[in-house]
Write an enzyme that holds these catalytic residues in place. Sequence first.
Site, short mmCIF file in Angstrom:
data_model
loop_
_atom_site.label_atom_id
_atom_site.label_comp_id
_atom_site.label_asym_id
_atom_site.label_seq_id
_atom_site.Cartn_x
_atom_site.Cartn_y
_atom_site.Cartn_z
N ASP A 433 0.86 -1.18 0.00
CA ASP A 433 0.00 0.00 0.00
C ASP A 433 0.90 1.23 0.00
O ASP A 433 2.10 1.15 0.26
CB ASP A 433 -0.91 -0.04 1.23
CG ASP A 433 -1.83 1.16 1.31
OD1 ASP A 433 -2.32 1.59 0.25
OD2 ASP A 433 -2.04 1.68 2.41
N ASP A 916 -5.12 6.00 -4.33
CA ASP A 916 -4.91 7.42 -4.58
C ASP A 916 -4.97 7.74 -6.08
O ASP A 916 -4.97 6.85 -6.93
CB ASP A 916 -3.55 7.85 -4.03
CG ASP A 916 -3.64 8.23 -2.57
OD1 ASP A 916 -4.76 8.18 -2.03
OD2 ASP A 916 -2.61 8.54 -1.96
N ASN A 1057 -8.47 -1.22 4.57
CA ASN A 1057 -8.64 -1.52 3.15
C ASN A 1057 -7.54 -2.43 2.61
O ASN A 1057 -7.60 -2.84 1.45
CB ASN A 1057 -8.67 -0.21 2.34
CG ASN A 1057 -7.40 0.59 2.51
OD1 ASN A 1057 -6.71 0.47 3.52
ND2 ASN A 1057 -7.08 1.41 1.54
N ASP A 1058 -6.55 -2.74 3.42
CA ASP A 1058 -5.48 -3.64 2.99
C ASP A 1058 -5.65 -5.06 3.52
O ASP A 1058 -4.82 -5.93 3.23
CB ASP A 1058 -4.11 -3.11 3.47
CG ASP A 1058 -3.84 -1.70 2.98
OD1 ASP A 1058 -4.14 -1.42 1.80
OD2 ASP A 1058 -3.36 -0.87 3.76
#
Length: 1463
Positions: A433, A916, A1057-1058
């Site tokens: 990430d 992102d 989210n990971d």
Amino acid sequence: MALSVDSSWHQWQWRVRYGLPQSPSEVTPLLLPEKGRRSYNLPQQRVVFPNNSLFHQDWEKVSRRYPGNRICTTKYTLFTFLPRNLFEQFHRWANLYFLFLVILNWVPSLEVFHKEITMLPLVIVLFIIMVKDGMEDFKRHRFDKAINCSNIQIYERKEKTYVQRHWKDVHVGDFIQMRCNEIIPADILLLFSSDPSGICHLETANLDGETNLKQRRVVKGFSQQEGQFEPEHFHNTIVCEKPNNHLNKFKGYMEHPDQTRTGFGSESLVLRGCTIRNTEVAVGIVIYAGHETKAMLNNSGPRYKRSKIERRMNTDIFFCIGLLFLMCLVGAVGHSLWNGIFEEHPPFDVPDAKGSFLPLAVGGFYMFLTMIILLQVLIPISLYVSIELVKLGQVFFLHNDLDLYNEETDSSIQCRALNITEDLGQIQYVFSDKTGTLTENKMVFRRCTIMGSEYSHQENAKRLETPKEPDSDSEEWTQYQCLSFPARQAQGPATMRGQKGAQPLRRSQSARVPIQGHSRQRSMGCYETSQPPVAFSSSIEKDVTPDKNLLTKARDAALWLETLSDSRPAKPSFSTASSIADFFLALTICNSVMVSTTTEPRQRITIPPSNKPLGTSLEKIQQLFQRLKLSSLSQSFSSTAPSDTDLGESLGANMPTTDSDERDDMSVCSGGYSTDGGYRSSTWDQGDILGSGSAASLEETLESPAPGLAGPEVCYEAESPDEAALVHAAHAYSFTLVSRTPEQVTVRLPQGTCLTFSLLCTLGFDSIRKRMSVVVRHPLTGEIIVYTKGADSVIMDLLEDPACVTDIDVEKKLRKIRARTQKHLDLYARDGLRTLCIAKKVMSEEDFRRWASFRREAEASLDNRDELLMETAQHLENQLTLLGATGIEDRLQEGVPDTIAALREAGIQLWVLTGDKQETAVNIAYSCRLLDQTDTVYSINTESQETCESILNCALEEVKQFHEPEKADHKFFGFHLPSKTSSTTSGTMVPEAGLVIDGKTLNAIFQGNLEKKFLELTQYCRSVLCCRSTPLQKSMIVKLVRDKMHVMTLSIGDGANDVSMIQAADVGIGISGQEGMQAVMSSDFAISRFRHLKKLLLVHGHWCYSRLARMVVYYFYKNVCYVNLLFWYQFFCGFSGSTMIDYWQMIFFNLFFTSLPPLVFGILDKDISAETLMALPELYKSGQNSECYNLLTFWISMLDAFYQSLVCFFIPYLTYKGSDIEVFTFGTPINTISLTTILLHQAMEVKTWTIIHGLVLLGSFLMYFVVSLLYNATCVICNSPTNPYWVMEDQLSDPTFYLLCFLTPVVALLPRYFLLSLQGTYGMSLISKAQKIDKLPMDKRDLEIQSWRRRQWSSPVSEISHPTHHPMPPIPEQDFCKSTPKNTSPPKRKHTEDLVLHGQRCGREHVRDDPCSGNSSAKLSSGEHLLGLNNTMASGAYSRGQNDVSRRSKSGSHRRSQSSLTI
């Protein structure tokens, strides 16, 4: 009116009978009258009746269906321990195999050993594992008992008061009273809070690791309670969803006696394990208890995976089984042939009771089974136990490595999966990430744009140029002591001296409490008095230096606010002052930040300050305005634009600053706290408002603030670092958030005026909407205003269409604002900044009433509640007016560029998967050396599957001309040669390739079955960057690479989210950062910084793999070598299944004599030192290629074992041939020789000798003689009819025995010693070279390492960058020329698909013709031209901050450019 029990049943029955609208919970009535009694039939939803006098009968009948609050995390009970543990152990194939052998040995005709002797190895192994499991489970039992016996206040119906009970006595429907600092025992719906606004503050560190406080609200309708909550007055029924593990999702409604409903969500649910803070008393009703609570449903515990070595080992065990089958088959055939040579039955062939003899075939079959029992040790049963013990030792040393300890957070590495430590040494792909993993997740306000005017905040950039924040506790504590807190300044010297030795409690200490513990650790002595700054409030984040130009305009805007009145403007105002005021008000209001004071950070400010009268005379305001004007003019601000309300002038004044060529050279701040030059805007310090050049303070013209406010500086506690950064930025401009309650929020303006906005509604941020909105009523104009902030990709699509504006001038202004803001957003993204757009909307009273009614209905709905709430948000958040945008910098972690360079040098492919923006992620990739300035970067952005396939084909066709796949490593006698690039451009170094792809393209790849082409393209790229990817896409990518390419993968992340990505990889690593502990709880290993990954993989990973792999190979060798001795003896005993070694000696051989040396070897041996492994990362490739343990090394060890067994058997055989010695006298020298040979073989494998190695090897050898002497001296009739009595004593008196024990091991080990000598002298492998370097003295070793690295630097195929603190680009080759970077803004692309080829293009000074230069063209099958030149993506991150390098060497740098394939 109270609702009786009978009437409640009639209501349920009546609603169903007449078909009234029902929720899913009402489809089946809960209680149906059936022959005068009620029966329960609970539907999919949960129904909770309160435990009070009115509903007690219903509560008793329903609550028994729900589990209690007692928890039990143990696996066993006293009665189930033995059978269940044995059942689990026999899931292991090897244990079943040995159980089968034990059963075989109990058959009288097949018995080889005594029954008890055969059982002994299996019983010992099972017992050791059983004791280990039992101790672990007993610890869990004691822990559960302590939790279940914790105290809590429960409402007692009979006593009409709260009484103290244990947690285990809590049931669903009970009323619980909680006080400050108490831990919540169950999932409870909040019904009362001592806070006047109905707020309860929670700390969720025990649950998710987040140390910032969370707010929970009392259910609507219960917040305005006077006095204490009375459970007997609660006459409502609660209907909610079934238990689930979603921590942030909860929905339900409360049905009142009048059949009306009140909806509630997760904002009213307090979860088990959280801690009450800053709230004296809170009361709630239990919804979920025990194992149905969300905390327990999320507590999966440590994860167990199968390592690559274990999978390899299982394959080799099948080879051993095949070998065993072959040897047993030889024994069976030999037995039949041996008996067949006798014309009459030999005397040793005993008939059965009937006098008949077995046929030769049946006898051969029995002998086959007998040989299986005899040669059973060929399958190493003790290997599994040894591997578990070795991994525990490896984990111990991992935990105690100080280099993996983070002093700032007081945390070390956590090993949650104990059985895959060796996989750390075989990683080939790393998926990372970006935010919080490669970066600090410390959001620093960097720059902003308002109404099209850009404010670069250059002074703030200079403040951020220092390398990093002070790390030491003393420096941080000193800075904290030096803060100008009035309360601290008032303390005397003695008080200050008393606190000098005390250190504040770090916020990470509360995050280290395990989820099951529900206990908060406190520092000794100073927990309450010396609380440190709260989360997201470090000096680097908090102290923002304002832009002087914007500071002046912000003051003017604040004064303009006071001129407003209740007369609302007829049309929206687009003046600079109003827009700046709204911009800073949005930054201050549109968030969920809680306010506290620095002296007591955990005490919330919820009472709004008393507003001073706003009736300031117009003359006084004008006088103040003129004084501010004169003051600002006298300060001679640089690049000051006139403070005019005309938009065109404002935009024009800022254009030279915005569009200058130096904009791309603005440095992204990579520093820390600056002690000088930092601007600290103190709201309470009136002297600072006008700056240092002010002639007088505002106290002369405006009334002083409320007396209660002139206190210490405020602290902000935010749920995300982005929110904290924006509030701190507004605070720097003296737009200060003073207090927040559920009903209102108070903002203090620069001149000291406090505005209290009525908070009508808050729409929180979520990952789907990607925005947050608040609806407030302006205190001056009375307007209802919607302030919205969110991702630019979302907000830009929600803006009002300028074409709908009737005024042409306003339309032009709006279009100009949008265009300039988009240009600034692209600029921020190229600088690697995180962007947020700020917008507003004014609503009419009637529109808001309609929308609020719609919202209330959605909140009270249980059916499709989330969809309805999303629809209401979409109705509100549209037709917005753009105010501006912000650029926030997420700083790179220390050591990230060096770590990435080392991992790439080690042969590890690094992919970054982030959500992102593409521009932001690309520039961060350049900053951390994931991409290089000389790389050819391919960017693919498309939604069409056909276009995606065509683009992949074009990219593959081009890249194949210059590159070969990265994965192709050639192997030559253990020396790995990197793949060479094609000689298409002889004499010219071809740049490496990189790939950038977005989430939409990933969807096209997965849906269009283009995975094969995508993976083929990635083989030519040294780095892959996936932007705008969802958590599901992250896990899909990891699974795709893992399964299709058959490689070892590692995922690393820090946020929720990971989690899916971490769980999908072979090894998952969580970073305990600022986004909570969700990633850590789902990981196999947890570290605190990304840079720790370097040593974790290159050193510990290499050691763990090397040790365990060589230990496993040694175990196979040892067992095969020993078993073959028995096999060779069968050729001389008529294949009868007899042995020449005593049975007990054979058992002791594996259990005691040769078991400890491999354990010490697997835990302590170091083939190469840590310093050499860190200095030469390419040594890691030996683990990737499985050099220590593969099919070749396995079979070489097998051949060596066969050779050594032949030598160890036949040399004694030939020595004693023709003599009349007995069988044990012949077997004892063979047993001694084999033990000596196996131990010396182990000694030859040891690379690093310690005292422990020597003592263990010598001790094992001496133990053999001591045990043998005692056993042979005491065992007279132990093994009838043979007798081992006094055999060893007789052998020790025979010189032949000593000669055999000396010469035979030498002959057996001579080939291995010869090969090891050749390998050490002439070995070309990297490991051999590194081992030679390790043996040199320190100074010579350093010189050799430097020489090694210089050779690597000179190699054209290995580009290694120097580790520097600041991420700087490597100096390009002289072939590349410089071209001046241009700041061109890419057009906004909608419904277009681009393939962007970032290729190296040469300038005019280039001598050679670059093969990549010029415009290449391609066509799709439709005939449309696909290629068009588009100069976008200017130099970006690497050009930022490199002005000095560019000035020194104009010919030594270049800019990236790109050509674009556009539909």
